[in-house]
Design an enzyme around this catalytic site. Structure first.
Site, PDB file in Angstrom:
ATOM      1  N   TYR A 148       0.866  -1.180   0.000  1.00  0.00           N
ATOM      2  CA  TYR A 148       0.000   0.000   0.000  1.00  0.00           C
ATOM      3  C   TYR A 148       0.902   1.230   0.000  1.00  0.00           C
ATOM      4  O   TYR A 148       1.854   1.311   0.787  1.00  0.00           O
ATOM      5  CB  TYR A 148      -0.892  -0.003   1.243  1.00  0.00           C
ATOM      6  CG  TYR A 148      -1.738   1.230   1.427  1.00  0.00           C
ATOM      7  CD1 TYR A 148      -1.481   2.114   2.476  1.00  0.00           C
ATOM      8  CD2 TYR A 148      -2.796   1.522   0.563  1.00  0.00           C
ATOM      9  CE1 TYR A 148      -2.266   3.259   2.656  1.00  0.00           C
ATOM     10  CE2 TYR A 148      -3.575   2.658   0.750  1.00  0.00           C
ATOM     11  CZ  TYR A 148      -3.315   3.514   1.786  1.00  0.00           C
ATOM     12  OH  TYR A 148      -4.074   4.646   1.975  1.00  0.00           O
ATOM     13  N   ASP A 243       9.323   2.800  -0.874  1.00  0.00           N
ATOM     14  CA  ASP A 243       8.316   3.446  -0.042  1.00  0.00           C
ATOM     15  C   ASP A 243       8.647   3.095   1.414  1.00  0.00           C
ATOM     16  O   ASP A 243       8.325   2.008   1.883  1.00  0.00           O
ATOM     17  CB  ASP A 243       6.907   2.978  -0.428  1.00  0.00           C
ATOM     18  CG  ASP A 243       5.852   3.610   0.457  1.00  0.00           C
ATOM     19  OD1 ASP A 243       4.664   3.508   0.115  1.00  0.00           O
ATOM     20  OD2 ASP A 243       6.210   4.194   1.501  1.00  0.00           O
ATOM     21  N   LYS A 271       5.158   9.386   8.499  1.00  0.00           N
ATOM     22  CA  LYS A 271       4.986   8.889   9.881  1.00  0.00           C
ATOM     23  C   LYS A 271       6.066   9.428  10.829  1.00  0.00           C
ATOM     24  O   LYS A 271       6.009  10.582  11.281  1.00  0.00           O
ATOM     25  CB  LYS A 271       4.937   7.360   9.859  1.00  0.00           C
ATOM     26  CG  LYS A 271       3.722   6.816   9.057  1.00  0.00           C
ATOM     27  CD  LYS A 271       3.666   5.304   9.049  1.00  0.00           C
ATOM     28  CE  LYS A 271       2.651   4.782   8.058  1.00  0.00           C
ATOM     29  NZ  LYS A 271       1.289   4.783   8.582  1.00  0.00           N
TER      30      LYS A 271
END
Ligand code: KE4
Length: 431
Positions: A148, A243, A271
């Site tokens: 994702y 990623d 994050k």
């Protein structure tokens, strides 16, 4: 939902939320849709613990989906943010803090010669893909099933995380045109990547991968997988994009690219780099990054990019993570959790397996090793929902989806980890 803890206030708030917020949440996975019951509404958090609006306290193994690697409300971040509040909340203009954070990212992250701040992981990845297409002049991208990368159109093909939990291979609203240039291969399958590249020679702009997959549950790269992607991209003239929104500053201080010694052309961060504030970051080789506007022709922009409060929170977080012994401690805590869960599986006799990379782990409800999305999606969803409820009932918050990770922090104690494993043994035995 648990049957002895009271959740009346959470349930009331969820009813109110659903009247004004689609699905009652601002991000789908929070809705508890795949585990049942009303989501827990948080009141406050500190260290390894959160308290919900009904006064129930939990040991938190979600950690805001990764940012809270120091634990909730770490003093160093609070101090930096409080000082910035007296100087200004948002400028929409350059400030020193964003220069310092870009410098720090470039010092720590192997591929980073330049960095552009954005406001989410989705933005970072979306911008990385546009940059790869602009820099190479090519259209096609290759991603991996179960990975994702946020919710930009091109990347919602066979996505992991929330999309996979709903069993939605893509999503309505993404046009065939938007998805057409996205090719999908199974994770850890180099042969499939080479086949796609051979079939589309000279057309692939980039290969984008979670170097440690965290959105099908935690799946480590097979030995040679990342090396193979690196070599294949170099040979093909495609850019390799890591990623690292989850793995960045978690798999190692320099992320998975430091842990595995493979340097991509670009990486997306998020994050942890914001220390709990909305920050994403696109970083990579200067030759590529300088194609970004206004240095180059590839447009990318953001009102709150480089927000000063978020920048100082990120800086303070990275300073804490750079202290000696931090990643040894995260590894020690992760190993303790893995061993505890392995004992829980053995004691309960329940068919399950644990994957772990550093301070990330997933308990898969499958007797077989999980190394790709096919393996992860074969896991027993109903058993996971019962496990989730049992752990919540015992005061442990885990991600409300089988396609996520347990996120450990420096605030977790040995006792909390041992208690978690003991609770898991009880719950698994009762499944
Ligand atoms: P955000 O746009 O949510 O900040 O980042 C998107 C993203 C990109 N890349 C990776 C590897 C990610 O894991 C994410 C977001 N992660 C999910 C949890 N696995 C965020 C939780 C949510 O969607 O609410």
């Amino acid at each position: 939902m648990s049957d002895t803890l009271t959740h009346a206030r959470s349930e009331q708030l969820f009813a109110e939320a659903r009247r004004r917020i689609p699905g009652g949440v601002n991000s789908p996975v929070r809705a508890f849709s795949s585990v049942g019951g009303a989501p827990v509404f948080y009141e406050r958090a500190a260290g390894s613990r959160v308290t919900d609006v009904d006064g129930n306290e939990y040991v938190d193994f979600i950690g805001s989906w990764g940012p809270m690697i120091l634990g909730h409300r770490p003093a160093a971040v609070l101090d930096a943010v409080r000082a910035q509040l007296d100087r200004g909340l948002s400028f929409g203009a350059p400030c020193e803090a964003e220069v310092r954070l870009a410098e720090r990212v470039c010092e720590l992250v192997p591929c980073a010669e330049k960095a552009r701040m954005v406001s989410s992981g989705t933005e970072a990845v979306m911008s990385a893909v546009r940059l790869a297409r602009g820099f190479t002049g090519r259209s096609l991208i290759i991603k991996f099933e179960g990975c994702y990368h946020g919710h930009s159109d091109a990347l919602l093909a066979s996505a992991g995380s929330g999309v996979a939990a709903f069993g939605i291979p893509g999503t309505p609203g993404v046009t065939p045109g938007a998805a057409r240039d996205t090719l999908v291969a199974p994770y850890n399958d180099l042969v499939a990547v080479e086949r796609l590249i051979d079939a589309h020679e000279g057309q692939v702009a980039c290969v984008i991968v979670e170097p440690v997959a965290g959105n099908m549950g935690v799946v480590a790269p097979d030995p040679g997988f990342l090396e193979g992607l690196r070599a294949t991209c170099a040979r093909e003239g495609a850019l390799l994009i890591f990623d690292e929104v989850i793995s960045g500053f978690r798999a190692a201080l320099g992320g998975a690219q430091e842990r595995y010694g493979i340097v991509p052309d670009l990486c997306a961060l998020g994050k942890i780099v914001g220390g709990g504030f909305p920050v994403g970051c696109l970083a990579g080789r200067a030759e590529v990054m300088d194609a970004l506007s206004p240095a180059g022709p590839v447009y990318q922009a953001g009102t709150l990019s480089g927000n000063p409060v978020a920048m100082v929170a990120g800086l303070a977080t990275l300073e804490e993570l750079a202290r000696p012994g931090v990643y040894d401690e995260l590894e020690r805590l992760g190993a303790r959790l893995e061993a505890g869960l392995a004992r829980a599986i053995e004691r309960s006799g329940f068919p399950a397996t644990v994957n772990r990379v550093g301070s990330l782990a997933t308990l898969f409800f499958s007797p077989d090793p999980v190394r790709d999305y096919a393996g992860a999606s074969a896991c027993d969803a109903a058993a996971f929902a019962r496990y989730f409820a049992g752990m919540l009932e015992r005061g442990f918050l885990i991600a409300p989806s089988r396609f996520e990770a347990l996120f450990l922090s420096l605030a977790h104690t040995d006792d909390e980890i041992d208690d978690f494993a003991a609770a898991a043994a009880e719950v698994l035995a009762a499944l």
